[in-house]
Structure formats: structure tokens, C-alpha cells
Design a protein around this motif. Structure first.
Motif, mmCIF file in Angstrom:
data_model
loop_
_atom_site.group_PDB
_atom_site.id
_atom_site.type_symbol
_atom_site.label_atom_id
_atom_site.label_comp_id
_atom_site.label_asym_id
_atom_site.label_seq_id
_atom_site.Cartn_x
_atom_site.Cartn_y
_atom_site.Cartn_z
ATOM 1 N N LEU A 1 0.827 -1.207 0.000
ATOM 2 C CA LEU A 1 0.000 0.000 0.000
ATOM 3 C C LEU A 1 0.862 1.258 0.000
ATOM 4 C CD1 LEU A 1 -2.815 -1.018 2.527
ATOM 5 C CD2 LEU A 1 -2.940 -0.962 0.022
ATOM 6 N N LEU A 2 1.920 1.252 0.789
ATOM 7 C CA LEU A 2 2.813 2.410 0.823
ATOM 8 C C LEU A 2 3.479 2.639 -0.530
ATOM 9 C CD1 LEU A 2 4.486 1.953 4.339
ATOM 10 C CD2 LEU A 2 2.690 3.577 3.685
ATOM 11 N N PHE A 3 3.949 1.551 -1.156
ATOM 12 C CA PHE A 3 4.579 1.688 -2.464
ATOM 13 C C PHE A 3 3.569 2.154 -3.520
ATOM 14 C CE2 PHE A 3 8.306 -0.490 -0.856
ATOM 15 C CZ PHE A 3 9.318 0.036 -1.643
ATOM 16 N N THR A 4 2.308 1.735 -3.379
ATOM 17 C CA THR A 4 1.275 2.203 -4.313
ATOM 18 C C THR A 4 1.073 3.702 -4.180
ATOM 19 O OG1 THR A 4 0.163 0.051 -4.162
ATOM 20 C CG2 THR A 4 -1.119 1.910 -5.028
ATOM 21 N N TRP A 5 0.984 4.197 -2.935
ATOM 22 C CA TRP A 5 0.857 5.636 -2.712
ATOM 23 C C TRP A 5 2.054 6.384 -3.284
ATOM 24 C CZ3 TRP A 5 4.030 8.869 0.216
ATOM 25 C CH2 TRP A 5 3.552 10.156 0.420
ATOM 26 N N LEU A 6 3.261 5.818 -3.080
ATOM 27 C CA LEU A 6 4.464 6.453 -3.612
ATOM 28 C C LEU A 6 4.450 6.477 -5.132
ATOM 29 C CD1 LEU A 6 7.211 7.705 -2.977
ATOM 30 C CD2 LEU A 6 8.193 5.398 -3.039
ATOM 31 N N ALA A 7 3.969 5.397 -5.754
ATOM 32 C CA ALA A 7 3.901 5.349 -7.218
ATOM 33 C C ALA A 7 2.948 6.402 -7.759
ATOM 34 C CB ALA A 7 3.466 3.952 -7.668
ATOM 35 N N VAL A 8 1.831 6.605 -7.073
ATOM 36 C CA VAL A 8 0.870 7.623 -7.514
ATOM 37 C C VAL A 8 1.478 9.010 -7.404
ATOM 38 C CG1 VAL A 8 -1.345 8.705 -6.975
ATOM 39 C CG2 VAL A 8 -1.145 6.209 -6.987
ATOM 40 N N ALA B 1 -5.516 10.587 -15.446
ATOM 41 C CA ALA B 1 -6.048 9.548 -14.574
ATOM 42 C C ALA B 1 -5.620 8.157 -15.044
ATOM 43 C CB ALA B 1 -7.573 9.652 -14.534
ATOM 44 N N ILE B 2 -5.539 7.957 -16.350
ATOM 45 C CA ILE B 2 -5.142 6.649 -16.881
ATOM 46 C C ILE B 2 -3.709 6.322 -16.482
ATOM 47 C CG2 ILE B 2 -4.719 5.361 -19.008
ATOM 48 C CD1 ILE B 2 -7.022 6.840 -20.278
ATOM 49 N N ALA B 3 -2.808 7.313 -16.603
ATOM 50 C CA ALA B 3 -1.403 7.063 -16.283
ATOM 51 C C ALA B 3 -1.218 6.777 -14.794
ATOM 52 C CB ALA B 3 -0.558 8.262 -16.702
ATOM 53 N N ALA C 1 -0.440 2.686 -10.383
ATOM 54 C CA ALA C 1 -0.962 2.096 -9.150
ATOM 55 C C ALA C 1 -1.261 0.611 -9.331
ATOM 56 C CB ALA C 1 -2.220 2.846 -8.717
ATOM 57 N N VAL C 2 -1.897 0.247 -10.437
ATOM 58 C CA VAL C 2 -2.243 -1.163 -10.670
ATOM 59 C C VAL C 2 -0.991 -2.005 -10.813
ATOM 60 C CG1 VAL C 2 -3.304 -2.739 -12.325
ATOM 61 C CG2 VAL C 2 -4.493 -0.654 -11.656
ATOM 62 N N THR C 3 0.026 -1.479 -11.516
ATOM 63 C CA THR C 3 1.280 -2.225 -11.664
ATOM 64 C C THR C 3 1.918 -2.502 -10.306
ATOM 65 O OG1 THR C 3 1.655 -1.221 -13.840
ATOM 66 C CG2 THR C 3 3.559 -2.192 -12.732
ATOM 67 N N THR C 4 1.943 -1.498 -9.460
ATOM 68 C CA THR C 4 2.539 -1.672 -8.127
ATOM 69 C C THR C 4 1.758 -2.691 -7.301
ATOM 70 O OG1 THR C 4 3.257 0.637 -8.214
ATOM 71 C CG2 THR C 4 3.307 -0.458 -6.082
ATOM 72 N N VAL C 5 0.444 -2.648 -7.344
ATOM 73 C CA VAL C 5 -0.367 -3.591 -6.567
ATOM 74 C C VAL C 5 -0.159 -5.023 -7.053
ATOM 75 C CG1 VAL C 5 -2.741 -4.289 -6.076
ATOM 76 C CG2 VAL C 5 -2.102 -1.880 -5.931
ATOM 77 N N LEU C 6 -0.122 -5.229 -8.370
ATOM 78 C CA LEU C 6 0.052 -6.588 -8.907
ATOM 79 C C LEU C 6 1.418 -7.163 -8.538
ATOM 80 C CD1 LEU C 6 -1.564 -6.230 -12.455
ATOM 81 C CD2 LEU C 6 -2.516 -7.347 -10.435
ATOM 82 N N ILE C 7 2.458 -6.350 -8.679
ATOM 83 C CA ILE C 7 3.804 -6.843 -8.355
ATOM 84 C C ILE C 7 3.919 -7.128 -6.857
ATOM 85 C CG2 ILE C 7 6.226 -6.163 -8.238
ATOM 86 C CD1 ILE C 7 5.843 -4.722 -10.889
#
Length: 756
Positions: free
Chosen positions: A67-74, A84-86, A91-97
Motif C-alpha cells: 500500500l505504501l509503495f502504491t501511494w508512492l507510485a501515484v 487519470a489513466i497514467a 498504481a495497478v502495476t505496483t499492486v500486482l507486483i
């Protein structure tokens, strides 16, 4: 020497091409290569905690870390692309990995089998020698060949001594394909960074070549029409003003005109400048007016006036809860002021609780006659316009008292008063009256909107006080000799440049709306108004039935009438003004456009100002010259009535009345004239003044009684001097008030005299 130079140029070109392809391959291979560390991260996490008692706690911690890495990616993706797409893609890439690594921590990726056999060496050794050798010869690099040999041996060894766990390894392969392909598509769509405005190293090189070393120009989005980029400045070394100073150089480097580059400082980050490069003029082709945007709505809802250069609708707010927006329209001849004015009036007459008055005493019915059916009043002569603005303060006060008596502090829909829009064409001919400054100040809160359209609002034609009160500014193309002080300095610094348009881009404009929190990039963004058509224009251009004409729209509207509070404040003269359609019809009949089957001649809707008296001071506040006054009287452009010669047999100049007599005497013998007592003549004077007042006249002069004194001796009632003295007596009685500026007596309303 020439051959050597050509070889050098060719070698340099080949080197650039090679670097280009290598850079592109590296960019596309990056997402695929990035999945290899992900694989080993899953293997390492399982080796550390997969079989221990800490696994539940570590898996929970891994979820939090994801979750933290997802926030950082955003957050970090904002510097690359704010769409919004980018952001969602990152975010989706970070969550999947992160999710796969957590899964691999629990299940593992492979298991050791120890299934090593010497037979593997039979094909591993030749392959490990031949393949790296071939790779080294092709790439001309022994380092690449050696590295390839090491990877091949390690990979072969791993595949022979381990057994992969399903479906963890299957999900990793699927994830690698999805991540690699999606990022390849996105990066390919954004470009490879080799363009002049592209992100990466070349963006920094470009800005360094422009004298902005340390800054970085990063593309956020681009298409065939525009490029939107973020210019990151060197903190503490550069400012937004420095960046705006190289705007012209940046335009030259990209190969577009300077006025197509806008650079707007970020409101939140002083080291960031939003930069927009318009590659093509998307406003080049006019768009026909599609019709009213919100018919039946209130004036609180915005008018759709055209399109912005970013493809969005150009909205104009004319009224808000805080008050009404007074507007100044400026632009050179042919810049499109009237065209956009037609669209705005068409929007105004389509709203409920709204009435519109158009004042154009320079061009008469020419421009706004097509909208006459939807107007409340159409004033095409100057005396009526002058009187309207002289008495407008009284209407403002009465509207204010009405609103205050009902607990309102400003006009609102449903308050009982009609919203009044007053549009003044060629306003510089009218705005020299001192009370107009006060009108502009007070009209805002009582629901009266004033629109002043002029070519040059310089100090000799418009006071600085009035300009300050006009909170909304629409600036069209202007000439080189024009002072663009009406545009805020930050808007001009961001790239607003109406000089480039002049009158070659009809309808192009900048819109500065006061009282609203509008982003600076919107203020500096070029707009273009819709192209409206009258029925006559549509017929000439073969568009009948294909576009909605202004005449059709005006006839379909049923605007609300002006409220009684406002009408009563002006008085009977205002109520008795002809309807706008009558104003237009009178001119059409006069010039033979329409046949009149009922009368020989339709009476003119307004009265032309009479010629000045010899004792009238030169100018008398008139802004038109003698030539204009004469032209108006000759062709009736202002709808004037023809004064019948009361004594055609008298060969004298009507402009040179008889001189004042020092005494009240009769010309000729006493028995030559009719026997009229003084009281009877005074009644004639009172009736004549009342007649002028009812016809809309505001002033009276001795010459207005020419039919009584400019006669043969046998028919003359009183002398010119007698009528002059009688007017001075009426001034003392309060019925008249002498105005030295006009050189005439101003008629005081009879009802006010009765109250006094």
C-alpha cells in the motif's frame, strides 16, 4: 576535403541512428527486465520467512508495504503524466507486483530436487562456448559475450536442479507479459524522448541550450495538436519569470509562433511552470453557433460562447451570488466583437427572468436588428441613450430599495425583479457622462449588467474609474499602437498576445473574468466564439435550413418583460418607447425593404436631436461632429421624424432664428396678429413641453416653439425673445432646469414637480 567531410557527416548520422535504436530498445526492454528482480524478490522472501513462525506477521507487513509503495507510485507519477489513466496504470502495476511477491513469500516459487545429471554437460559446454562467441563477434564486445555465457550457464543449472511451484510461476509469467506489454504500449504512445520537447535527457539539453541550465522539460501529454509539459526549475537558481523570458526562444526551437507557447507558474510549486505548445491552430475553422446552451435557465448558469484552444467549451459567467459581472469588450475593427456580442445577446434572451436592452446609435439596426424580436428595448438614437443613462441611477436606487425591503443584499432569481442586460455598442461615444462611473459601481448588486463594447478604452474615451468597475474583460485582436493595459500583467507574461491577431482572426479573444478563481492557464488560453448567422446571411451563403439563425431563435424566445419597479422609475417616456420590431420595421419601410400597405409612412421610433441654437455653446456635450449630425438628419439613420415646414412661403434660414428682443413686444401692428392672451400662450408653451416630454425628448430650447414665432407678421403669436424669457420663468418655477453643458433646458418630470 569535401569527401572527408561527407564521410564524417555520414558517420555521425549513422551514430545518431544507432543511438536512437539502442535507446528505443533499452526503453522497451526495461519493463521486461524489471520483472527479473521481482522474481528473485519472491524467491528470497520465501527463503527467509516461508517456513518460519513469523510468516503471518511478515505477510501482513508485506501488504502494508504494498500500500505504501502504491501511494508512492501515484505521487511520483505526477511528474511524468497527470492523467487519470497514467496514475491508475502505475498504481495497478505496483499492486500486482506487490501482491505476487506476497504470494511467493507464502507458497514459494521453486523446490530443490537435486536432479543434476552429467548428461547435461554434453550440450551445456558447447552451447556455453559457441553461443557467447557468436554473440561477441556480432556485437564486437567480449564483455557482452562473456555476460551472455554466464547467464546461460546459470539459467541452465537452475532449470535442472529445481522444480517450479504452480500456479505461482504461471502467475509470474502472465504478470511479466502484462506489465511488459502495457508499459511498452504506454511508452511507445508517449514517444521515445528524442523530440525537442520530450522528457528525459534531451529536455534538459534543450533548456540548457536556451540558457536555462539545470531545468528539465518533461512531457506530460501530447497529441497532434498540442504538447503539455512541466518545466522543472533549478531550486533557488531560477524563477518562473526566467522561464517566461525564454518563451520566444523555446517557440523558435520547436518551430511554432511565439503566441502559441504559454508558460504558467504552478500555484503550489514555485519551481514548476506548466508549459503548453500549440502545434496546430485548432481554432482556425469557425464553428457555427449551435443554439442557446441552457434555454430557460437562469443567468447564474454560464453562457457557452465558443471553444478554447484545448478543445473545451468557452464558458462565460455573467452573474453570481456575489453580484453581476460588468464587462468591457475591446478589439480593433473587424476583430469579431459584434459577432460574439450577438451570441451573448442570444444567450441572454433565452434565460428566464431576464430582459435585454441594446443601444447602438452609431450603426442603428445593422448588427442587432436580427435579434429585435427577443429584445425588450432597442435604442438607436443618441438622445434617448443619453436620457436612459441619466435616469438609470434612479432605477438603481428603486431596485435597491425593493431588494432591501425584502431582505436581499443582492439580486437573486425569484426576487421579483428582472435581470437587466444593457449592451452599448461603440461605448466610447457615450461614456463621457460623469454619472456613468457611479452607475457602474451601483448596478452590480441590483441585477443590472452593463456591457461596454469599444475599440480603444483609452483615458480620453473612458475614465479609469469605469475601467476598474468593469470586472470582466474580453480582449480581441488589437493593433500595434494599442495599449493592452486592460490585460493583467501575469496573463501577458504567460503568453497572451492579442497583437498577433489584429483583425485577421475574427472571434479570437482572451477572457478575464473577475470575481472567480480561474486558473492562469485558462486566462492566457486563446478562445474563439461561435459564428452566428442571420437569416439574410444564411440565405446568401446557402445555409438556410442548415444552421439555426438568430432571427429564428429570437422569434422562438418569449423573454420575460422588465419588472414594473424598474419601468416606473424611468417614467412614461421609457414605457412609450416603440417595440424593437417597430424600430426595425420603420427602417425597413423607409429604405424600401418592406412595403407598407396601411400608412404612407411609419412614424419614426425616436426623434433626431434638433440642430443647435446659435447661442448653444459649441459642442454642447455632443460627441459626434457636425458632419455626423447632418448625415443623421439627411438619411434618417436614427429614425428621426421629418419636421414639416410651418411656413413654406417664408424664405428664411430655419437655423438662424430671429434675435432676442430686449422687450416683450409684438411685431407689426397690434391688430395684425391673432388675439391670444398671455395665459393662452403660456398654456400653449406648457402643452408643447408636455408633448416633447411624452415623445421622449429630455430637453427644450426656444427654437422648439418656432411654429408659433417663425410666421408672417399677421399670424405670429409671440416673438422668439418672449419664448426665451418664458422658459427662464419656468426654470425659476422648477419645471425646467438649465444645463450649460448642453445649452438647453432639461425638462423636470411633472410628477416630481407635483410632489415638491
Amino acid at each position: 576535403m569535401a569527401r572527408r567531410r561527407d564521410e564524417t557527416v555520414a558517420a555521425a548520422a549513422r551514430e545518431r541512428v544507432t543511438k536512437h535504436h539502442v535507446s528505443r530498445i533499452a526503453m522497451l526492454a526495461g519493463p521486461w527486465a524489471g520483472m527479473v528482480p521481482v522474481f528473485f524478490a519472491g524467491v528470497g522472501s520465501h527463503a527467509l520467512w516461508g517456513g518460519s513462525s513469523e510468516l503471518p506477521w511478515m505477510s501482513a507487513a508485506a501488504s502494508v508495504i504494498v500500500l505504501l509503495f502504491t501511494w508512492l507510485a501515484v505521487r511520483t507519477s505526477r511528474g511524468w503524466d497527470r492523467s487519470a489513466i497514467a496514475v491508475g496504470h502505475a498504481a495497478v502495476t505496483t499492486v500486482l507486483i506487490g501482491g505476487w511477491i506476497t504470494m511467493a513469500m507464502i507458497t514459494g516459487v521453486w523446490e530443490w530436487t537435486g536432479a543434476w545429471t552429467p548428461g547435461v554437460l554434453r550440450w551445456l559446454i558447447p552451447t556455453a562456448v559457441v553461443v557467447p562467441l557468436v554473440v561477441g563477434l556480432l556485437t564486437k564486445s567480449w564483455q557482452i559475450g562473456t555476460g551472455f555465457a554466464v547467464l546461460l550457464c546459470v539459467g541452465t543449472y537452475c532449470f535442472t536442479i529445481v522444480r517450479f511451484v504452480h500456479p505461482t510461476i504461471d502467475l509470474w509469467l502472465i504478470l511479466a507479459v502484462l506489465v511488459g506489454l502495457s508499459w511498452n504500449i504506454r511508452l511507445a504512445a508517449k514517444g521515445d524522448g528524442d523530440s525537442a520537447a520530450g522528457p528525459g535527457k534531451l529536455g534538459r539539453q534543450l533548456m540548457a541550450s536556451l540558457g536555462m541550465a539545470g531545468s528539465d522539460l518533461r512531457v506530460q501529454r501530447h497529441d497532434e495538436n498540442r504538447v503539455t509539459a512541466a518545466l522543472e526549475l533549478a531550486p533557488g537558481e531560477q524563477t518562473a519569470a526566467d522561464a517566461q523570458g525564454v518563451r520566444e526562444k523555446l517557440a523558435g526551437a520547436v518551430g511554432i509562433p511565439t503566441h502559441r507557447v504559454t508558460m504558467v507558474p504552478d500555484d503550489e510549486d514555485p519551481n514548476r511552470v506548466e508549459t503548453t505548445l500549440m502545434l496546430r491552430d485548432v481554432l482556425k475553422h469557425p464553428i457555427p453557433w449551435p443554439g442557446p446552451s441552457r434555454p430557460g435557465g437562469t443567468v447564474f448558469e454560464p453562457y457557452i460562447m465558443g471553444v478554447c484552444s484545448d478543445g473545451t467549451a468557452s464558458e462565460k459567467y455573467v452573474a453570481m451570488v456575489e453580484g453581476t459581472e460588468q464587462e468591457l469588450e475591446i478589439g480593433t475593427t473587424g476583430s469579431g466583437k459584434t459577432m460574439n456580442g450577438l451570441v451573448e445577446v442570444a444567450e441572454a434572451i433565452s434565460r428566464r427572468e431576464s430582459a435585454t436592452i441594446v443601444i447602438d446609435f452609431v450603426k442603428g439596426i445593422m448588427n442587432f436588428g436580427c435579434l429585435a424580436a427577443g429584445l425588450y428595448k432597442f435604442i438607436v438614437d443618441r438622445p434617448t441613450a443619453e436620457r436612459f443613462f441619466r435616469e438609470l441611477p434612479r432605477a438603481i436606487k428603486r431596485r435597491g430599495n425593493y431588494l432591501g425591503s425584502r431582505g436581499y443584499t443582492e439580486w437573486r432569481p425569484g426576487c421579483g425583479l428582472t435581470f437587466l442586460t444593457v449592451r452599448v455598442e461603440e461605448a466610447s461615444f457615450l461614456v463621457d457622462f460623469a454619472n456613468i462611473d457611479q452607475v457602474a459601481k451601483a448596478a452590480r448588486q441590483v441585477g443590472i449588467r452593463l456591457i461596454w463594447s469599444t475599440q480603444r478604452p483609452i483615458h480620453t474615451e473612458m475614465s479609469t474609474v469605469l475601467r476598474a468597475m468593469l470586472t470582466t474583460t474580453t480582449c480581441y485582436g488589437v493593433g500595434d499602437d494599442f495599449d493592452t493595459g486592460v490585460l493583467p500583467e501575469d496573463v501577458e507574461a504567460a503568453g497572451a498576445d492579442p497583437f498577433k491577431w489584429k483583425n485577421t482572426r475574427r472571434g479570437y479573444h482572451y477572457l478575464i473574468q473577475g470575481g472567480m478563481d480561474v486558473p492562469l492557464r485558462k486566462k492566457a488560453m486563446p478562445r474563439r466564439g461561435f459564428r452566428p448567422y442571420s437569416e439574410a446571411e444564411a440565405a446568401r451563403e446557402g445555409l438556410t435550413g442548415k444552421v439555426l439563425t438568430l432571427d429564428q431563435h429570437a422569434r422562438s424566445c418569449n423573454p420575460d418583460p422588465l419588472d414594473d419597479v424598474t419601468v416606473d422609475s424611468f417614467g412614461a417616456w421609457f414605457r412609450n418607447l416603440p417595440a424593437p420590431l417597430e424600430v426595425v420595421r420603420a427602417q425597413q419601410v423607409q429604405f424600401g425593404w418592406l412595403a407598407d400597405d396601411t400608412t404612407d409612412r411609419i412614424p419614426a421610433p425616436q426623434q433626431v436631436p434638433p440642430p443647435r441654437e446659435p447661442d448653444d455653446p459649441a459642442g454642447s456635450g455632443e460627441q459626434f461632429g457636425e458632419s455626423y449630425e447632418e448625415a443623421v438628419e439627411q438619411d434618417g439613420a436614427a429614425g428621426g421624424t421629418e419636421v414639416e415646414d410651418p411656413a413654406p412661403e417664408v424664405k428664411t434660414d430655419m437655423e438662424t432664428p430671429l434675435p432676442d428682443s430686449p422687450a416683450d413686444i409684438q411685431f407689426g401692428s397690434p391688430g395684425d396678429g391673432p388675439e391670444c392672451s398671455t395665459e393662452e400662450v403660456r398654456k400653449m408653451v406648457a402643452d408643447r413641453i408636455a408633448e416633447l416630454e411624452q415623445s421622449g425628448r429630455e430637453t427644450v430650447r426656444p427654437r422648439d416653439f418656432a411654429s408659433l414665432y417663425n410666421r408672417p407678421k399677421s399670424k405670429r403669436i409671440r416673438s422668439h425673445g418672449w419664448f426665451s424669457k418664458e422658459l427662464r420663468k419656468l426654470e425659476k418655477a422648477g419645471r425646467l432646469r438649465y444645463d450649460a453643458q448642453q445649452g438647453a433646458y432639461v425638462i423636470q418630470p411633472a410628477e416630481e414637480l407635483a410632489k415638491a
